[in-house]
Structure formats: C-alpha cells, structure tokens
Design an enzyme around this catalytic site. Sequence first.
Site, mmCIF file in Angstrom:
data_model
loop_
_atom_site.group_PDB
_atom_site.id
_atom_site.type_symbol
_atom_site.label_atom_id
_atom_site.label_comp_id
_atom_site.label_asym_id
_atom_site.label_seq_id
_atom_site.Cartn_x
_atom_site.Cartn_y
_atom_site.Cartn_z
ATOM 1 N N HIS A 191 -21.463 52.195 22.064
ATOM 2 C CA HIS A 191 -20.034 52.453 22.285
ATOM 3 C C HIS A 191 -19.192 51.376 21.630
ATOM 4 O O HIS A 191 -18.134 51.647 21.070
ATOM 5 C CB HIS A 191 -19.730 52.515 23.786
ATOM 6 C CG HIS A 191 -19.355 51.178 24.370
ATOM 7 N ND1 HIS A 191 -20.288 50.288 24.866
ATOM 8 C CD2 HIS A 191 -18.152 50.562 24.473
ATOM 9 C CE1 HIS A 191 -19.665 49.197 25.283
ATOM 10 N NE2 HIS A 191 -18.378 49.323 25.049
ATOM 11 N N GLU A 433 -45.678 49.076 9.798
ATOM 12 C CA GLU A 433 -45.176 47.934 10.566
ATOM 13 C C GLU A 433 -46.297 47.073 11.139
ATOM 14 O O GLU A 433 -46.037 46.100 11.843
ATOM 15 C CB GLU A 433 -44.278 48.439 11.709
ATOM 16 C CG GLU A 433 -44.915 49.544 12.535
ATOM 17 C CD GLU A 433 -43.913 50.380 13.306
ATOM 18 O OE1 GLU A 433 -42.919 49.816 13.784
ATOM 19 O OE2 GLU A 433 -44.134 51.597 13.442
ATOM 20 N N ASP A 457 -40.845 44.731 13.051
ATOM 21 C CA ASP A 457 -42.150 44.599 13.699
ATOM 22 C C ASP A 457 -43.182 43.979 12.764
ATOM 23 O O ASP A 457 -44.029 43.185 13.191
ATOM 24 C CB ASP A 457 -42.652 45.956 14.193
ATOM 25 C CG ASP A 457 -42.132 46.279 15.586
ATOM 26 O OD1 ASP A 457 -41.634 45.360 16.272
ATOM 27 O OD2 ASP A 457 -42.219 47.452 16.002
ATOM 28 N N CYS A 504 -36.753 50.135 6.572
ATOM 29 C CA CYS A 504 -35.737 50.463 7.578
ATOM 30 C C CYS A 504 -35.505 49.347 8.594
ATOM 31 O O CYS A 504 -34.858 49.571 9.616
ATOM 32 C CB CYS A 504 -36.102 51.761 8.294
ATOM 33 S SG CYS A 504 -37.664 51.704 9.187
#
Length: 576
Positions: A191, A433, A457, A504
Amino acid sequence: MSVLLNGLAASNGIAIAPAYLLVGPDLSVNQQYSVNENHEVERLHDSFALTLNEVQAIHQHAHVTLGKRAAAVVDDQLAILRDRSLHAEIIEKINQEHFTAEWAIKKTADDRLKVLEKMNDNDYLSSRATAIKDVTKRILGHLMGVKLPDPTQLDHRAIFVAQNITPTDTAQFDRRFVAGLVTNEGGRTSHFTIMSKTLALPAVVGTQNATKVINNGDLLIVDGIHGKVIVRPSTEEVDHYQRLAAQFTREQNEWGALKDEQTVSTDGRHFKVVANVGTLAEIVDARQNGAEGIGLVRSEFLYARDEHFPSEDGQTKAYKQFLTEMPGQRVVIRTLDIGGDKKLGSLNLPQENNPFLGFRAIRIGLARPEVLRPQLRALLRSSVYGQLAIMFPMIATIEEFRQARQILDEERQRLIEQGVSVADDIEVGMMLEIPSSAVMADAFAREVDFFSIGSNDLIQYLFAADRGNSQVAYLYQELHPAVLRLVKQVIDAAHAEGKWVSMCGEMAGNPLATPLLMAMGLDEFSMNSSNILHIRSLINQLNTRQLQPLVHKAINAATASEVEQMIRQEVPQVRK
C-alpha cells in the site's frame, strides 16, 4: 545544526518542506477480563460498526479525490471488517475466556500477525499484516473513546512524520498539501509503495526515531532516492538538494521518453528490462514505468486472502488478468513459493529448525500435488490469453524439475482431452537460486526453456548467511567475485543450449551490477518497477563489447569492494 536520519527509500524524489507530526494516542492494551460477556460483545459489535462506516467513508473519499487505485489500498481493511470468522474468533475469546473486547481484539490480531509478519519478502502478505494493524488500531480507538490522527486536518504543504503511515491514512491525503512521507517503521509494503508513487511523494521509511528527533514545523529534506532525511538543514544543504531535485526532475523526463523505445546497447545488443510484481495493482506501475514484460509474478498473494486455498477457477481468472494486462509481452508466473518461515493458514506446515533450508516452494508442490496440480491447471487454462511462461521455484535437482514438468504435461493432456484450449507455446523454466543448481547449470539447460536467477537466495546460500540477519548482513555481497563467477557460469551454460536467462533478484536492479551483467550476456533484467527506467537508460548508454575486459577483471578480483571500485572508475555512466 542539522541532523541526518537514515532509512529505506520507499519512493523516489526529493521534498523540502516543514514537518507535520502524525502521532497517535497510546492504544496499548493489558490483559483484561470481564464478568459481563454480553456487554463486551455489544461493545465489540458497536466498535466494528463504527469502524466499518469510517473505513467506507475513507474509501469513498479516496475514490473521488485520488482515484480507483488509491481507494483500493483500503480494500483489505474492508475485507477484514466483514470477515465473519474474525468476529466469531473474537466473540469466542470473550465468551469462553472472559476477555474484555479490547483484550480479545488485541489477542486475536496478535495471533494472526504471528503468521504474517515474518513474510517481509512478499508485498501482499506484508500489506495484509499492515491492514490487520490498521483495523485493530481503529477498533481500539472507538472502544477506548480516543481520537486518532486525522490527515485531512493538514491545510498547508508539509511532510508527514509518523511512527507508521497506514493505508487509511494515505487514502485521506490531500495531494495539494502532502509533500513527502517519513516513518519510524516499515519497509516497501504494497500500500505504501502504491500510494506514494500514485501521488509522486518522496518517502523514507524505517528511520527508527524520526518522531523523537523531529518537531512540528521543523524544516525537512526528504531524499527518497538515497533513503535520507535531513532535519533542520543548513542553507547550503537546502541549496544542494534544490539542485538535486531539479536534476532528478530532468532525469525523470529523460527516462520517461524511453517507455516506448527498445532497450539497446550502443553496439546494438538488445536487452529486456521487465518487472517483478505480486498484485494486479503493481502491473499498472510496471506499465507506467516502462516494463517490457513481467519477469516474475509472485502467485502467493492468491493464497493469503483467506483461510482456504483459492479455487482453480479463481486462480484462472487472476492469471488471465495478469496476461491480458500485458498484451504481446511475456509474463512469467512462478508457482507457489511458500514454506519455512512463510506460512499460510490454509497450508498446515511442520515447525522447522532451519526453515530456509527446509520444506518449501517446489518441495511442497511435489509432496502435496493437491496444491500444485490445481495451480498448474489454472495456469494452463489462462495461457490462451497472453504470452505465458511458467517457472518452478527452489529447484535443487534435475529429478525435481522433471517431476514438476511431468505433472504439468499430465494436466495439459487432461485439459486437452476435456476440450479445454491450451496455448502450445508456453515456456517452462526454473528459478536458479541454489548453488548446486548453478554448478549443474549445463545439465539443467538441456531440459529447461529458461533460467531466472534468484540472486537474493543464491547469494545467501552461497555465503551461508541469512540475508535477514543484521549480524551477517555484511556477507550479502552482490558484486563479490564468487557471485559473478557463478552468474557467468549459468549464463554461459544456458546460451550454449540456446536458452535465455533472466535475473529477478535485487542484483538485477543494481546499477553497479548492470555493466557486468550486460557484458556477461544476461538477456533479461527483472526488478521492482521503480528501477526500470533508470536501468534502461543506463543500458542504452553502454557498449557490451567494451565492457568485456571489465568482466574478466571483476571475476578475477579478490573482493566485492575491488569490483565496485573498478566499475566506478571504468564506467562513469553508473550512479548509485
């Protein structure tokens, strides 16, 4: 003399304005009991009704003055207030344990937050925790008869300073007067990010003690680019930041011109710069920030809406929306990546001593196919609406990937036999990862359609250092030669098999890493939307062939600091 506060940059930009403290009353609750359960239940119903009316009014105000997306930040609060299971849980505590309404609400909220609050790497789950806190605060305010801070009272341009700014606070903002945001607590919750960007507000969060250091009316500089707040700045500091603000505005205008252009290095090499998203609202941010596709959709948000698993139809509808929002562009959706410290009420998982290395992600999907199969069916059913790629997380062995792919193929065949249309060009890849998978990248590359390097990770596993532990945070080194060697090995192995590679993790949006990743041949950079135009602009200024010697020197360096120094010296276009 000025005071410098350091925090987390939640929204880019620079603001210079006086402070307006948005500090609420003490709503702490001690363990309390009552002998009149009916009276407590009545008080509970009254406080819920008052809070629901209040939040509905805030929602309507935000919709009219700020737009539909701004109003949506309080949707979670409305859902919580209408949740019958929540009412029943609180009433049960009142009737069976004889709690007061205040203590019953506090205890119930705490129980739910225990499940959610460790999930700080997932925007949707973090915002859900924020919503519970927000609703609890408002209900307690009505029960205690105390007035909460009201952002609508601000009648001049100022910077809000608060312990934490909630969704219902931001939904009441008047864009004419709010210049920036500073909080003691918080991170990049969904938010907060949505609202600060919607209103183009510089924001710095997690300063820890802003409300203690800053007084009402103090002149502030909020540096939302670097995560700094300067309290009572000198004339020289104001002049300096006014120049930086002008420079930032110029850069934003230059970067905005790139939205409809391709991302191409000066020697003609094409790259894709795409977005990581966790909700549909973030798709809008991705498009506005020039994303050339979606490199990671975190599907976990669908599983956190209530205590039950989402239906196959519900998932299909959601995935269809992601695909149709990005016509003609690839959308990579990751299957459920949950487990360990990231638990859901709808999934009963065992307690573990080392959850990061435990039962999580694809390991859950393979052990509990009743979780994985409906999700894969939903993804396949949605595939006809766009360019879908499916990604399996936390793959450690080739056997795991083959097993996951076999389940996908089985569900595809079943759907086709049932007469359901399925796209025939779905790419199937894996998150890379785990260091062992990186070492075996050449073998994996023969079986996958693509890799997406999850650098967050990968780095923590490579250095055996929990990235959330401040005691070992110094070991999270994106530019360390060990990381660079592993990334290069993965890219080379994939390209040898004609496969493409994305990244990513946070490293993909780090401008210091960009020249090295370009020269290594990374095909796709996937990142938070706010970084996209900056990285695209940087790529457009660099020459991959000229950067090749830098890669050779970097992977043969001894430390991350040596690599950073090389980049800064040899690539003047980089700024961070």
